[in-house]
Write an enzyme that holds these catalytic residues in place. Sequence first.
Site, PDB file in Angstrom:
ATOM      1  N   TYR A 151     -23.655   8.151   5.502  1.00 35.23           N
ATOM      2  CA  TYR A 151     -24.216   7.371   6.620  1.00 35.23           C
ATOM      3  C   TYR A 151     -23.090   6.834   7.499  1.00 35.23           C
ATOM      4  O   TYR A 151     -23.154   6.913   8.734  1.00 35.23           O
ATOM      5  CB  TYR A 151     -25.043   6.237   6.024  1.00 35.23           C
ATOM      6  CG  TYR A 151     -25.727   5.316   7.005  1.00 35.23           C
ATOM      7  CD1 TYR A 151     -26.946   5.677   7.584  1.00 35.23           C
ATOM      8  CD2 TYR A 151     -25.197   4.063   7.316  1.00 35.23           C
ATOM      9  CE1 TYR A 151     -27.598   4.809   8.454  1.00 35.23           C
ATOM     10  CE2 TYR A 151     -25.837   3.203   8.179  1.00 35.23           C
ATOM     11  CZ  TYR A 151     -27.046   3.576   8.743  1.00 35.23           C
ATOM     12  OH  TYR A 151     -27.683   2.720   9.608  1.00 35.23           O
TER      13      TYR A 151
ATOM     14  N   LEU B   6     -35.984   0.681   6.515  1.00 41.81           N
ATOM     15  CA  LEU B   6     -34.733   1.334   6.092  1.00 41.81           C
ATOM     16  C   LEU B   6     -33.863   0.367   5.301  1.00 41.81           C
ATOM     17  O   LEU B   6     -33.288   0.710   4.266  1.00 41.81           O
ATOM     18  CB  LEU B   6     -33.987   1.863   7.329  1.00 41.81           C
ATOM     19  CG  LEU B   6     -32.628   2.515   7.096  1.00 41.81           C
ATOM     20  CD1 LEU B   6     -32.519   3.801   7.930  1.00 41.81           C
ATOM     21  CD2 LEU B   6     -31.497   1.576   7.476  1.00 41.81           C
TER      22      LEU B   6
END
Length: 258
Positions: A152, A191
Amino acid sequence: MGRVEGKVAIVTGAASGLGAASARLLAREGARVVITDINVKDGQALANSLGEGAIFLRHDVSDEAQWVAIIEQTLSRFGRLDILVNNAGVVVVADVEHTTVEDWRFVNAVGTDGTFFGCKHAIPAMRRSGGGSIVNLSSLAGIGGYPLVFAYSASKGAIRAMTKSVAVHCAQNKYNIRCNSIHPGGILTPLVEGFIKSAVGTADASMDKARDLFSKLGEPDDVAYMVLYLASDESKFVSGSEFIIDNTATITEGVVPT
Ligand SMILES: NC(=O)c1ccc[n+]([C@@H]2O[C@H](COP(=O)([O-])OP(=O)(O)OC[C@H]3O[C@@H](n4cnc5c(N)ncnc54)[C@H](O)[C@@H]3O)[C@@H](O)[C@H]2O)c1
């Protein structure tokens, strides 16, 4: 008159969280909004709630062919494209030693490839509309490199640099297209709830515990108002810039969480 009156926007990953908040705010301020996501149920429900000025299109941002179709459908429905919010993103909680090739490809397919395809295919459509604004969702992880979310962080770093490349390319070619990145800290969305649950290693981490971990959690609208500003002509002299939204967390705690 709304702050983005008459403009047409595509917001990816807009069925949930920051994308949904941004789509709602852009619609409220006068834009016609194309809500795209792989989550059909929530994306369609949001579009329905916003009335005739909004449509939902199923869209996997990691598939370039789908981008071509989304832009075509936007132009055929609304006649122009002024705003693209590259918001869709996924996170896998794993450090560099535990990130699999599948994790890496999944996170980068959605975040890195999705943002690349969005910029690439929005530019010609925006040029035909006389210009536009691209807003890319990066993260503090794209500045500091968060060890717990290796892939990420890499993807968000790529988005940060991609944003500046696109901004300079468009400025040099006098396209009247701006491109900026937003770097939120912890904002309470599905998220982040998922991230916290993985990070603390329990399935039922309470939001109290979450608030300990993310001592300064923001709300989706804290980011959506920045999206609105960057999408509007109020930011006409702003391009290639990055905007941290973290209520001082970076200054007081450092850009890499410990
Ligand atoms: N929430 C935060 O604290 C935070 C902080 C920094 C950056 N961000 C970034 O902001 C963006 C939005 O995050 P969020 O917190 O609202 O997440 P979220 O999980 O609530 O929403 C993300 C949306 O993206 C969609 N999506 C996933 N894969 C997709 C794909 N292949 N194609 C299209 N859509 C897809 C999901 O269905 C979901 O609706 C992400 O890019 C995220 O990395 C969030």
